[in-house]
Design an enzyme around this catalytic site. Structure first.
Site, PDB file in Angstrom:
ATOM      1  N   SER A  38      -3.639  -4.997  -4.774  1.00 23.58           N
ATOM      2  CA  SER A  38      -4.868  -4.704  -4.036  1.00 23.58           C
ATOM      3  C   SER A  38      -4.635  -3.714  -2.903  1.00 23.58           C
ATOM      4  O   SER A  38      -5.360  -3.716  -1.907  1.00 23.58           O
ATOM      5  CB  SER A  38      -5.446  -5.997  -3.461  1.00 23.58           C
ATOM      6  OG  SER A  38      -4.504  -6.620  -2.578  1.00 23.58           O
ATOM      7  N   PHE A  86      -3.937   0.495  -1.677  1.00 19.08           N
ATOM      8  CA  PHE A  86      -4.772   1.689  -1.769  1.00 19.08           C
ATOM      9  C   PHE A  86      -4.984   2.118  -3.214  1.00 19.08           C
ATOM     10  O   PHE A  86      -6.095   2.464  -3.619  1.00 19.08           O
ATOM     11  CB  PHE A  86      -4.130   2.833  -0.978  1.00 19.08           C
ATOM     12  CG  PHE A  86      -4.182   2.638   0.507  1.00 19.08           C
ATOM     13  CD1 PHE A  86      -5.347   2.890   1.214  1.00 19.08           C
ATOM     14  CD2 PHE A  86      -3.067   2.214   1.212  1.00 19.08           C
ATOM     15  CE1 PHE A  86      -5.406   2.714   2.588  1.00 19.08           C
ATOM     16  CE2 PHE A  86      -3.113   2.029   2.584  1.00 19.08           C
ATOM     17  CZ  PHE A  86      -4.282   2.284   3.272  1.00 19.08           C
ATOM     18  N   GLU A 104       6.344   5.967  15.212  1.00 18.10           N
ATOM     19  CA  GLU A 104       5.166   5.358  15.827  1.00 18.10           C
ATOM     20  C   GLU A 104       5.525   4.079  16.580  1.00 18.10           C
ATOM     21  O   GLU A 104       5.008   3.818  17.674  1.00 18.10           O
ATOM     22  CB  GLU A 104       4.120   5.095  14.742  1.00 18.10           C
ATOM     23  CG  GLU A 104       3.493   6.398  14.245  1.00 18.10           C
ATOM     24  CD  GLU A 104       2.744   6.250  12.924  1.00 18.10           C
ATOM     25  OE1 GLU A 104       2.016   7.192  12.556  1.00 18.10           O
ATOM     26  OE2 GLU A 104       2.905   5.216  12.259  1.00 18.10           O
ATOM     27  N   ASP A 150       3.709   3.301  -4.815  1.00 20.01           N
ATOM     28  CA  ASP A 150       5.090   3.217  -4.335  1.00 20.01           C
ATOM     29  C   ASP A 150       6.052   2.587  -5.328  1.00 20.01           C
ATOM     30  O   ASP A 150       7.269   2.707  -5.171  1.00 20.01           O
ATOM     31  CB  ASP A 150       5.140   2.408  -3.036  1.00 20.01           C
ATOM     32  CG  ASP A 150       4.487   3.130  -1.874  1.00 20.01           C
ATOM     33  OD1 ASP A 150       4.048   4.278  -2.065  1.00 20.01           O
ATOM     34  OD2 ASP A 150       4.408   2.550  -0.781  1.00 20.01           O
TER      35      ASP A 150
END
Length: 429
Positions: free
Chosen positions: A18, A20, A179, A309
């Site tokens: 579930s 992207f 980040e 991925d």
């Protein structure tokens, strides 16, 4: 545990995952009224690129993890199932998933595999118990609880203890690592008013390697200006409580104080990718990713597609835009909008990464790049656009205003259970 076998159901299309890619495929199939069963191991869709903001308290977890059933509520074609796929018989076209002790079997017309990848520790699986990763909501909650703990204890500690508690090492200078490192410095300065030690360790010779050139250099300089110690061409050789041992490009080893280690280096496909590889005989790369055909099919099976991925194709990056475009491509073949065997071609719309508040880098192509405040607002707009649901977008805007313009951290007031999650993580370690 004993399992109860259910009878065999029939579905036109089964989507496993579930993320992207899986949701993009589901929405594309719905355009032609194609019925599908979507099997997910979690009840929510995770906006993984923003996990670090949950970990550092910028966003609350529900703002990036809306329920799948809510996202697909208008799809009459959707049949969402909670469970984990444990077997696939490609010759009989049957997939088996497990939920609450019951194994369900579904005979499919087409199968789309989109289960993503997990963290890789490059053969040092013991590092998983000594570090914090950022692949799931629970990962983000554990890291957030750890951050809250060290800052709370440091506020009442003597100087040597405070320095020890407020020492962070981030492994991997990809987008997530950069980040996290930048947000830790920002968090300490603007919210906790404390000095922290943040070291970013990267095996490659530059920060944000996929960006390269001036953008990578800008990112490094921005991190350094904010107080992050950036070590390039450096590899982690050992991790023990309170210390990370690294080796530089000259082969010299030294230790770095680290109360908290965040691991964001490398991915490894497993779970359903391994099951599918063994069942179909398709080859995999060193990270366990499926070496799929140009049309996204797996091995010699024209009715099985793998995306995102968990796959390797033409060197495409492991990013959400690739998974989404692959999901739509597979769905278009299934719904006869493209001919079977049509090769997939990725349209690279660019990449971006946040470094700190009002500082980011964006690369649209080799010639068009942005950095600084402009890139930061571009990042904000793009991520806001891709957040699922109006409510999530509204909540994210409110949280970003508080975190980036004010001095608060909405996510830190989220759940009192976070300390319990940390305690479980500590016991496991």
């Amino acid at each position: 545990m004993q399992y109860v076998e259910a009878g065999i159901e029939t579905a036109g299309v089964v989507i496993v995952g579930s993320g992207f890619g899986g949701l993009a495929a589901a929405k594309q199939l719905a355009k032609s009224g194609v019925d599908y069963v979507l099997i997910s191991s979690t009840p929510e869709h995770l906006f993984q690129p923003l996990l670090y903001q949950v970990a550092t308290g910028v966003l609350a977890s529900e703002e990036i993890a809306p329920p799948i059933a809510g996202i697909l509520r208008r799809h009459r074609e959707a049949d969402v199932r909670l469970g984990t796929v444990v077997d696939v018989d490609p010759d009989r076209a049957i997939v088996t998933y497990e939920h609450e002790g019951v194994r369900h079997r579904i005979r499919y017309g087409s199968l789309i595999a989109a289960t993503g990848a997990s963290q890789s520790y490059f053969g040092r699986d013991d590092f998983a118990e000594k570090t914090f990763s950022l692949k799931t909501i629970d990962d983000a909650r554990r890291l957030r609880a750890q951050i809250e703990r060290v800052f709370a204890e440091a506020a009442h500690a003597d100087e040597p203890t405070r320095r020890r508690l407020l020492s962070f090492v981030v492994v991997g200078a990809g987008a997530t690592g950069v980040e996290v490192a930048g947000q830790l410095k920002e968090l300490a300065k603007r919210y906790y008013h404390q000095e922290v030690s943040v070291t970013l360790v990267e095996g490659a010779g530059e920060v944000l390697p996929p960006f390269g050139g001036g953008l990578s250099e800008y990112a490094k300089k921005s991190l350094t200006r904010s107080g992050v110690d950036v070590l390039l061409g450096t590899f982690v050789t050992d991790i023990e409580h309170g210390k990370v041992t690294v080796k530089d490009r000259d082969g010299v080893e030294h230790g770095i104080a680290a109360e908290t280690v965040v691991w964001s280096a490398g991915v490894q496909a497993g779970g359903f990718a391994k099951i599918l590889a063994e069942a179909t005989g398709v080859a995999t790369d060193r990270a366990g990713r499926l070496l799929i055909n140009p049309d996204l099919t797996v091995g010699g099976y024209a009715d099985i597609y793998a995306i995102g991925d968990m796959t390797s194709l033409n060197g495409y990056p492991g990013q959400s835009p690739v998974a989404m475009q692959e999901g739509r491509h597979a769905a278009d073949i299934i719904r006869r909008k493209k001919q079977p065997g049509t090769p997939f071609t990725y349209w690279d719309k660019g990449s971006m990464a946040v470094i700190s508040r009002f500082s980011a880098v964006a690369k649209l192509n080799e010639r068009i790049t942005f950095r600084g405040v402009i890139a930061w607002f571009m990042w904000l707009a793009v991520h806001l656009f891709y957040l699922v649901g109006f409510r999530n977008r509204f909540a994210a805007v409110a949280s970003w205003l508080v975190a980036f313009i004010g001095t608060g951290r909405p996510g830190f007031a989220e759940e009192a259970t976070s300390t319990n999650v940390l305690a479980e993580h500590s016991r496991a370690a």
